[in-house]
Design a protein around this motif. Sequence first.
Motif, PDB file in Angstrom:
ATOM      1  N   UNK A 118     -34.537  34.004 -16.151  1.00  0.00           N
ATOM      2  CA  UNK A 118     -33.376  33.228 -15.701  1.00  0.00           C
ATOM      3  C   UNK A 118     -32.140  33.587 -16.510  1.00  0.00           C
ATOM      4  N   UNK A 119     -32.315  33.733 -17.817  1.00  0.00           N
ATOM      5  CA  UNK A 119     -31.194  34.103 -18.686  1.00  0.00           C
ATOM      6  C   UNK A 119     -30.680  35.495 -18.323  1.00  0.00           C
ATOM      7  N   UNK A 120     -31.584  36.438 -18.116  1.00  0.00           N
ATOM      8  CA  UNK A 120     -31.187  37.802 -17.729  1.00  0.00           C
ATOM      9  C   UNK A 120     -30.408  37.768 -16.411  1.00  0.00           C
ATOM     10  N   UNK A 121     -30.931  37.018 -15.431  1.00  0.00           N
ATOM     11  CA  UNK A 121     -30.254  36.946 -14.135  1.00  0.00           C
ATOM     12  C   UNK A 121     -28.894  36.248 -14.248  1.00  0.00           C
ATOM     13  N   UNK A 122     -28.802  35.241 -15.113  1.00  0.00           N
ATOM     14  CA  UNK A 122     -27.514  34.576 -15.308  1.00  0.00           C
ATOM     15  C   UNK A 122     -26.511  35.489 -16.009  1.00  0.00           C
ATOM     16  N   UNK A 123     -26.995  36.368 -16.859  1.00  0.00           N
ATOM     17  CA  UNK A 123     -26.097  37.365 -17.467  1.00  0.00           C
ATOM     18  C   UNK A 123     -25.526  38.257 -16.363  1.00  0.00           C
ATOM     19  N   UNK A 124     -26.410  38.714 -15.444  1.00  0.00           N
ATOM     20  CA  UNK A 124     -25.930  39.512 -14.304  1.00  0.00           C
ATOM     21  C   UNK A 124     -24.918  38.721 -13.475  1.00  0.00           C
ATOM     22  N   UNK A 125     -25.231  37.455 -13.254  1.00  0.00           N
ATOM     23  CA  UNK A 125     -24.351  36.610 -12.429  1.00  0.00           C
ATOM     24  C   UNK A 125     -23.004  36.414 -13.111  1.00  0.00           C
ATOM     25  N   UNK A 126     -23.017  36.247 -14.433  1.00  0.00           N
ATOM     26  CA  UNK A 126     -21.775  36.084 -15.183  1.00  0.00           C
ATOM     27  C   UNK A 126     -20.928  37.350 -15.097  1.00  0.00           C
ATOM     28  N   UNK A 127     -21.571  38.490 -15.303  1.00  0.00           N
ATOM     29  CA  UNK A 127     -20.852  39.767 -15.189  1.00  0.00           C
ATOM     30  C   UNK A 127     -20.284  39.925 -13.781  1.00  0.00           C
ATOM     31  N   UNK A 140     -29.234  38.032  -8.943  1.00  0.00           N
ATOM     32  CA  UNK A 140     -29.382  36.848  -9.778  1.00  0.00           C
ATOM     33  C   UNK A 140     -29.982  35.651  -9.058  1.00  0.00           C
ATOM     34  N   UNK A 141     -29.998  35.674  -7.746  1.00  0.00           N
ATOM     35  CA  UNK A 141     -30.361  34.557  -6.891  1.00  0.00           C
ATOM     36  C   UNK A 141     -31.388  33.561  -7.320  1.00  0.00           C
ATOM     37  N   UNK A 143     -33.641  32.983  -9.602  1.00  0.00           N
ATOM     38  CA  UNK A 143     -33.825  32.460 -10.951  1.00  0.00           C
ATOM     39  C   UNK A 143     -32.710  31.509 -11.350  1.00  0.00           C
ATOM     40  N   UNK A 144     -31.484  31.875 -11.010  1.00  0.00           N
ATOM     41  CA  UNK A 144     -30.352  31.126 -11.542  1.00  0.00           C
ATOM     42  C   UNK A 144     -29.809  30.060 -10.598  1.00  0.00           C
ATOM     43  N   UNK A 145     -30.166  30.088  -9.331  1.00  0.00           N
ATOM     44  CA  UNK A 145     -29.600  29.130  -8.370  1.00  0.00           C
ATOM     45  C   UNK A 145     -29.836  27.668  -8.731  1.00  0.00           C
ATOM     46  N   UNK A 146     -31.036  27.253  -9.139  1.00  0.00           N
ATOM     47  CA  UNK A 146     -31.226  25.816  -9.428  1.00  0.00           C
ATOM     48  C   UNK A 146     -30.272  25.292 -10.495  1.00  0.00           C
ATOM     49  N   UNK A 147     -30.131  26.025 -11.597  1.00  0.00           N
ATOM     50  CA  UNK A 147     -29.254  25.531 -12.668  1.00  0.00           C
ATOM     51  C   UNK A 147     -27.784  25.653 -12.263  1.00  0.00           C
ATOM     52  N   UNK A 148     -27.430  26.728 -11.550  1.00  0.00           N
ATOM     53  CA  UNK A 148     -26.046  26.903 -11.102  1.00  0.00           C
ATOM     54  C   UNK A 148     -25.649  25.809 -10.116  1.00  0.00           C
ATOM     55  N   UNK A 149     -26.543  25.452  -9.226  1.00  0.00           N
ATOM     56  CA  UNK A 149     -26.257  24.379  -8.262  1.00  0.00           C
ATOM     57  C   UNK A 149     -26.057  23.043  -8.972  1.00  0.00           C
TER      58      UNK A 149
END
Length: 196
Positions: A118-127, A140-141, A143-149
């Motif tokens: 999730x952290x790796x995918x959020x790094x991609x999403x941040x970039x 990033x989808x 892994x990171x969607x629940x926390x981003x939502x």
Amino acid sequence: MHHALMSIALFFARLLEIYSFIIWIRIIISWVRPYPRPGSFTYYMAMIVDPYLSLFRSKTARMGMLDFSPVIAVGVLAVVETLLSVYGHYGFLTLWIILANVIYAFWSYGVSIYLFFSIIMLIFKTIASFSHNPMMYGMAGQFSDPISNLVRRSFGNRIPRDSTVALISLAIMIALYFVLKQVFILLADMALRIPL
């Protein structure tokens, strides 16, 4: 008789350690060659490993293109191997030792791996949010969607920038990783300290 059982336990613990190593080799090779050629070394390795791995394959162990069932399979082996080693060295096992090992394995082979990805995918999403690259968003989808939502909803009626949501989500996930790590260590330690 008791010493013989301890020796047998240690022997099987070493066998499981070797088997786990073979599983990791099979996993790494499968990234390059998922279907080994009949008669090859990897073909025979697959014959040894794949029946065990198939016991853990399910849709719930998949996240997008990633299949976590081998990690779960190795985690189960690690618990059994540790319990055999403990019995082989000390000559006893308690319910609390078993519980502590299950808690530790749940962290090591489950929660920590999910949080790490999730952290790796959020790094991609941040970039991606700063570079406006839609391809990186797709990666990033899941892994990171629940926390981003959750972060996005916390803004109420205001619409936050994607970069703001990504940075806050990343910070929360990193903090969650370290907090949960300490919680699991504490739980495993408490299980070991329960009097018999």
